[in-house]
Design a protein around this motif. Structure first.
Motif, PDB file in Angstrom:
ATOM      1  N   ALA A 214       0.922  -1.394   0.066  1.00  0.00           N
ATOM      2  CA  ALA A 214       0.031   0.308  -0.008  1.00  0.00           C
ATOM      3  C   ALA A 214       1.063   1.439  -0.174  1.00  0.00           C
ATOM      4  O   ALA A 214       0.338   2.329  -0.129  1.00  0.00           O
ATOM      5  CB  ALA A 214      -0.822  -0.160   1.255  1.00  0.00           C
ATOM      6  N   GLU A 215       2.274   0.984   0.211  1.00  0.00           N
ATOM      7  CA  GLU A 215       3.142   2.320   0.245  1.00  0.00           C
ATOM      8  C   GLU A 215       3.790   2.336  -1.120  1.00  0.00           C
ATOM      9  O   GLU A 215       4.353   1.330  -1.532  1.00  0.00           O
ATOM     10  CB  GLU A 215       4.178   2.075   1.456  1.00  0.00           C
ATOM     11  N   ALA A 216       3.967   3.451  -1.920  1.00  0.00           N
ATOM     12  CA  ALA A 216       4.645   3.686  -2.757  1.00  0.00           C
ATOM     13  C   ALA A 216       6.262   3.928  -2.590  1.00  0.00           C
ATOM     14  O   ALA A 216       6.887   3.446  -3.176  1.00  0.00           O
ATOM     15  CB  ALA A 216       3.920   4.982  -3.693  1.00  0.00           C
ATOM     16  N   SER A 217       6.278   4.711  -1.367  1.00  0.00           N
ATOM     17  CA  SER A 217       7.687   4.855  -1.064  1.00  0.00           C
ATOM     18  C   SER A 217       7.619   5.391   0.474  1.00  0.00           C
ATOM     19  O   SER A 217       6.600   5.510   0.978  1.00  0.00           O
ATOM     20  CB  SER A 217       8.400   6.180  -1.940  1.00  0.00           C
ATOM     21  N   TYR A 218       8.927   5.769   1.002  1.00  0.00           N
ATOM     22  CA  TYR A 218       9.001   6.401   2.174  1.00  0.00           C
ATOM     23  C   TYR A 218       9.677   7.620   2.392  1.00  0.00           C
ATOM     24  O   TYR A 218      10.761   7.701   1.558  1.00  0.00           O
ATOM     25  CB  TYR A 218       9.548   5.503   3.414  1.00  0.00           C
ATOM     26  N   ARG A 219       9.617   8.526   3.183  1.00  0.00           N
ATOM     27  CA  ARG A 219      10.220   9.719   3.276  1.00  0.00           C
ATOM     28  C   ARG A 219      10.580  10.154   4.821  1.00  0.00           C
ATOM     29  O   ARG A 219       9.590   9.752   5.667  1.00  0.00           O
ATOM     30  CB  ARG A 219       9.647  11.127   2.625  1.00  0.00           C
ATOM     31  N   TYR A 220      11.582  10.945   5.061  1.00  0.00           N
ATOM     32  CA  TYR A 220      11.714  11.471   6.251  1.00  0.00           C
ATOM     33  C   TYR A 220      11.017  12.731   6.421  1.00  0.00           C
ATOM     34  O   TYR A 220      11.084  13.770   5.763  1.00  0.00           O
ATOM     35  CB  TYR A 220      13.308  11.541   6.687  1.00  0.00           C
ATOM     36  N   ASP A 221      10.166  12.727   7.428  1.00  0.00           N
ATOM     37  CA  ASP A 221       9.455  13.903   7.806  1.00  0.00           C
ATOM     38  C   ASP A 221      10.012  14.611   9.012  1.00  0.00           C
ATOM     39  O   ASP A 221      10.178  14.025  10.028  1.00  0.00           O
ATOM     40  CB  ASP A 221       8.026  13.660   8.269  1.00  0.00           C
ATOM     41  N   ARG A 222      10.637  15.895   8.728  1.00  0.00           N
ATOM     42  CA  ARG A 222      11.535  16.709   9.759  1.00  0.00           C
ATOM     43  C   ARG A 222      10.700  17.075  10.684  1.00  0.00           C
ATOM     44  O   ARG A 222      11.398  17.130  11.792  1.00  0.00           O
ATOM     45  CB  ARG A 222      12.543  17.510   8.959  1.00  0.00           C
ATOM     46  N   ALA A 223       9.636  17.627  10.413  1.00  0.00           N
ATOM     47  CA  ALA A 223       8.725  18.210  11.337  1.00  0.00           C
ATOM     48  C   ALA A 223       8.396  17.309  12.418  1.00  0.00           C
ATOM     49  O   ALA A 223       8.292  17.460  13.875  1.00  0.00           O
ATOM     50  CB  ALA A 223       7.552  18.903  10.770  1.00  0.00           C
ATOM     51  N   ALA A 224       8.157  15.936  12.173  1.00  0.00           N
ATOM     52  CA  ALA A 224       7.516  14.989  12.930  1.00  0.00           C
ATOM     53  C   ALA A 224       8.701  14.030  13.304  1.00  0.00           C
ATOM     54  O   ALA A 224       8.693  13.317  14.242  1.00  0.00           O
ATOM     55  CB  ALA A 224       6.649  13.990  12.433  1.00  0.00           C
ATOM     56  N   ASP A 225       9.827  14.369  12.876  1.00  0.00           N
ATOM     57  CA  ASP A 225      11.209  13.506  13.184  1.00  0.00           C
ATOM     58  C   ASP A 225      10.968  12.126  13.252  1.00  0.00           C
ATOM     59  O   ASP A 225      11.042  11.207  13.866  1.00  0.00           O
ATOM     60  CB  ASP A 225      11.677  14.183  14.566  1.00  0.00           C
ATOM     61  N   ALA A 226      10.267  11.593  11.737  1.00  0.00           N
ATOM     62  CA  ALA A 226       9.930  10.366  11.801  1.00  0.00           C
ATOM     63  C   ALA A 226       9.634   9.931  10.264  1.00  0.00           C
ATOM     64  O   ALA A 226       9.552  10.799   9.410  1.00  0.00           O
ATOM     65  CB  ALA A 226       8.537   9.966  12.281  1.00  0.00           C
ATOM     66  N   VAL A 227       9.925   8.661  10.009  1.00  0.00           N
ATOM     67  CA  VAL A 227       9.808   8.053   8.460  1.00  0.00           C
ATOM     68  C   VAL A 227       8.379   7.900   8.341  1.00  0.00           C
ATOM     69  O   VAL A 227       7.828   6.985   9.090  1.00  0.00           O
ATOM     70  CB  VAL A 227      10.728   6.843   8.501  1.00  0.00           C
ATOM     71  N   VAL A 228       7.975   8.322   7.516  1.00  0.00           N
ATOM     72  CA  VAL A 228       6.479   8.283   7.190  1.00  0.00           C
ATOM     73  C   VAL A 228       6.139   7.629   5.705  1.00  0.00           C
ATOM     74  O   VAL A 228       7.033   7.685   4.843  1.00  0.00           O
ATOM     75  CB  VAL A 228       5.722   9.520   7.257  1.00  0.00           C
ATOM     76  N   ALA A 229       5.360   6.885   5.458  1.00  0.00           N
ATOM     77  CA  ALA A 229       4.846   6.417   4.354  1.00  0.00           C
ATOM     78  C   ALA A 229       4.142   7.265   3.309  1.00  0.00           C
ATOM     79  O   ALA A 229       3.316   7.833   3.680  1.00  0.00           O
ATOM     80  CB  ALA A 229       4.148   5.085   4.463  1.00  0.00           C
TER      81      ALA A 229
END
Length: 487
Positions: A214-229
Motif C-alpha cells: 500500500a506504500e509507494a515509498s517512504y520519506r523522512y518528515d523533519r517536522a515529526a522527526d519520523a519516517v512516514v509512508a
C-alpha cells in the motif's frame, strides 16, 4: 553559544532517518518488481512432466546374513600342540611310565579337541546354511516387493495414458504440489480431470490485494522527526493486482500444459479463488476473482515472454475478471470446480445388479428428457419442454427468475456416447441468437473437444459434459450413473 544536548541529538537524526526511508523504499520497490516477475521467473524454469517410470525403485540387495567369522572354516587341532615332551637322555626311574600316561592323556585331549572342532564346524556350517537360506528368502521378498511396486507404477502409467479420471487427477495434483509458490502466496489448489472432454479443472488460491504494498515509498518528515509512508494510489494498486492475477493464471496454464507428458489434457479451466473474511458477516468466503478456459492449441500460440498478461487473459482467453477485487466481487466460473471434482461423483460398481442407480445411457430419449427437466427444476429453474429431437436429445427453455443474473436459457441435451462435435455447439449458439435467449446450455452424457470449448469461450454458452452432469445429479439427489453399453 553551544547547542543543547537535545538539539545536538535531533540534528544527528536526519541522515539516519533519511537512510532508513531510502532503505524501506528500496524494499517496497523490490517487492513490486518481484510481483511483476512472477510469470518470467517461472518461464526460466524447465517445466516437464514426470516420467512415471522414474518412480520405480531400484532393486535392493539383501544384506549379507552370514557372519564374517563364519565364512572361513576354523583350523582343526594339531597333534604337535598336544604331544608331551619325551623324557630326556638321562631318564629317572619310572619316567617311561609317566610319559606313557601323559601321552595317553594327550591323546584323549586331542581326541576331545577333534570332536569339539568337528561339532563347532558342523554348527558353523549349519549357521551358514541357515543364514544363506534366510538371505535367499529375504532377497525373494525384496524382489517380490520391487516387482509389485514396478507393477503398480506400470498400472498407474497405463491408467494415466488411458485417461483414467482418478489417475490423471493424481498425476497433476502431484505435479502441481511440487511447484514452489513465489513470495508468500497461498499454496492451496485443487485439481479435477474430466476424461470425456480431456479437460483439467484447477481451483487455485490467489493472494488477496494486500499482497500489493500500500506504500509507494517512504520519506523522512523533519517536522515529526519520523519516517512516514507515501501511500500508493488506489488505481495503481488495482492495476498491479490485476497484473499479478493475470500472471498467475498464465503461469498455471504453463505449468499444466508443460507437465502433460502423456498428452491427456486438451483443455484447462482455471478458477482463481481468494480466501478472505466477509466483513459484514464475519464469515470465511472464497470468491472466484478470475476464471478462464484455454485449449492447448490456444496456449501453444502464445509467446509468454513478450505478451501483456492482462490483455492476454482478458481479450485472448476472454477471461472473466472481478471488476472490484478489493471488495471481493466474484465472477461466475466458466466451470464450477465441483462439477469436475472426482470426489463429487460417487464411484460406480461395475456390477449393475449391485448398483441400483439408473444408467443414463439405458434411458429412452423421453426418459432422459424428463430427467434433465427434473434436474433443472431442482436447480431452481422454471422449465418448459417444447420440442423432442430426433437425435436422442431434448430442447427446452428454462427460466431463471433471479434478477440481474437470471434470464431465458435455451437448453439442449444429447444422449450420446461419442464426443459432441463443434457443429452442435455452433448450432446452439445460433439458436440462442434466434431465440433472444440469455444463455445456451448444452448437456451431454459424453464430452466435448477443445474446438468446442474454444468456440464457446467468450460466448453465452455453457457446456456440461457427462462428468458435470453426474455431479449435478449427485448434488441435487438424483440417482444416476453413466456406463457405456457393451459393444
Amino acid at each position: 553559544m553551544g547547542r543543547s544536548a537535545e538539539g545536538q541529538h535531533r540534528s544527528d537524526r536526519p541522515p539516519g532517518r533519511t537512510a532508513e526511508a531510502a532503505q524501506r523504499t528500496a524494499a517496497v520497490s523490490e517487492r513490486v518488481r518481484d510481483l511483476g516477475n512472477v510469470l518470467a521467473s517461472t518461464l526460466a524454469i524447465d517445466v516437464h512432466g514426470t516420467d512415471l517410470q522414474t518412480l520405480k525403485r531400484a532393486p535392493r540387495r539383501a544384506p549379507p546374513a552370514v557372519e564374517a567369522a563364519d565364512l572361513t572354516a576354523r583350523p582343526g587341532p594339531v597333534w604337535d600342540a598336544f604331544l608331551p615332551q619325551e623324557p630326556g637322555r638321562f631318564r629317572w626311574w619310572g619316567a617311561e611310565r609317566r610319559y606313557a600316561r601323559r601321552l595317553a592323556a594327550a591323546e584323549d585331549r586331542f581326541a576331545e579337541a577333534i570332536e569339539r572342532h568337528r561339532a563347532a564346524e558342523e554348527n558353523r556350517r549349519d549357521r551358514v546354511t541357515r543364514a544363506q537360506r534366510e538371505q535367499v528368502e529375504q532377497q525373494r521378498r525384496l524382489d517380490d516387493a520391487t516387482a509389485e511396486q514396478h507393477a503398480r507404477v506400470d498400472a498407474y502409467q497405463r491408467a494415466v495414458e488411458s485417461h483414467d479420471r482418478a489417475a490423471v487427477t493424481r498425476y497433476f495434483t502431484k505435479a502441481l504440489e511440487r511447484v514452489t509458490e513465489p513470495l508468500d502466496f497461498p499454496r492451496r489448489r485443487r485439481v479435477g480431470y474430466v476424461p470425456e472432454s480431456t479437460l483439467l479443472a484447477i481451483e487455485w488460491d490467489l493472494p488477496d490485494m494486500s499482497v500489493v504494498p500500500a506504500e509507494a515509498s517512504y520519506r523522512y518528515d523533519r517536522a515529526a522527526d519520523a519516517v512516514v509512508a507515501v501511500p500508493r494510489p488506489e488505481k495503481e494498486v488495482r492495476l498491479l493486482y490485476q497484473q499479478l492475477v493475470a500472471q498467475l493464471a498464465l503461469r498455471a496454464l504453463h505449468l499444466v500444459f508443460g507437465s502433460d507428458r502423456y498428452g491427456v489434457v486438451d483443455t484447462v479451466v482455471f478458477n482463481g479463488m481468494v480466501e478472505s473474511v466477509d466483513l459484514p458477516t464475519g464469515q470465511t468466503v472464497r470468491p472466484c476473482l478470475i476464471t478462464l478456459r484455454a485449449t492447448r492449441e490456444q496456449f501453444q500460440a502464445l509467446v509468454l515472454d513478450q505478451l501483456d498478461p492482462v490483455a492476454c487473459v482478458r481479450h485472448y482467453f476472454a477471461a472473466e475478471v472481478s471488476r472490484h477485487p478489493e471488495e471481493l466481487q466474484p465472477v461466475e466460473p466458466v466451470l464450477d470446480f465441483d462439477l469436475a471434482d472426482p470426489r463429487t461423483v460417487e464411484p460406480i460398481d461395475v456390477l449393475s445388479e449391485i448398483d441400483s442407480r439408473p444408467n443414463l445411457l439405458d434411458l429412452s430419449p423421453e426418459s432422459f428428457e424428463h430427467l434433465v427437466q427434473n434436474l433443472l427444476t431442482r436447480m431452481g429453474l422454471e422449465t418448459r419442454l417444447f420440442r423432442l429431437g430426433t437425435d436422442g436429445g431434448i430442447d427446452c427453455v428454462a427460466y431463471d427468475p433471479r434478477p440481474i443474473t437470471g434470464g431465458k436459457f435455451v437448453v439442449q441435451a444429447k444422449l450420446w456416447t461419442r464426443t459432441v462435435p463443434p457443429s452442435a455447439v455452433r448450432d446452439l449458439f445460433g439458436t440462442v441468437l434466434d431465440a433472444g435467449a440469455t444463455k445456451g446450455i448444452l448437456i451431454t452424457t459424453s464430452g466435448f473437444g477443445p474446438t468446442s470449448y474454444q468456440f464457446a469461450t467468450g460466448k453465452p454458452l455453457q457446456l456440461i459434459d457427462g462428468t458435470a452432469l453426474l455431479a449435478l445429479c449427485h448434488l441435487h439427489d438424483i440417482p444416476a450413473r453413466i456406463i457405456p453399453r457393451a459393444s
